[in-house]
Scaffold this motif. Sequence first.
Motif: not given
Length: 175
Positions: A11-15, A156-164, A166-167
């Motif tokens: 999950f440290a990777r780009n989702p 945006k970076p915060e979107d990627l965190e949210t997506l991570s 969620r996944m």
Amino acid sequence: MSEAATQRSIFARNPLDMIAHAHALQVQMCDAMERIADGLPDDVDRRLCAQVASCLQFDLPLHHHDEEAGLFPILRERVLPEDSLGEILDRLASEHSSDTDFASEIAESLEHLGQGGRASNPDMLGYMLRGFFERYRRHVHWENTLVMPVARLRLKPEDLETLSARMETNRRQAS
Ligand SMILES: [Fe+2]
Ligand SMILES: [Fe+2]
């Protein structure tokens, strides 16, 4: 590496890379389905049938959930009118529900083959396999060419965190 550490490193990777990786595996799955369809009724790799069945039953619904509860809604918030992505996302989401149903039907037949059984109606199974992999290849192609480039551009970076997150939740709920 411990399981927890493996999870953290995943999950440290780009989702978006994880989603792209899932798409690459799905293309391989479609190729495997074509090999199975070509070999019916007698020349069937039973291990391959079992692998594809598992992918259809578990990996595919999880991936659809990642997109519908994660990527697509986040992306809808970020796209610009000129991206003209709204209708495409609607179409892809509606394909998910029919594909998930169809996939679980095919998975049952492939599981049976994987356990050493014979197809009760090989022509019908071949027809179902071809219908599925032809449509699903198109689905993945659309996502790779129309959705993923816009996601990489707009999220945006915060979107990627949210997506991570969620996944990660999706995987916890599935296990
Ligand atoms: Fe999809
Ligand atoms: Fe996808």
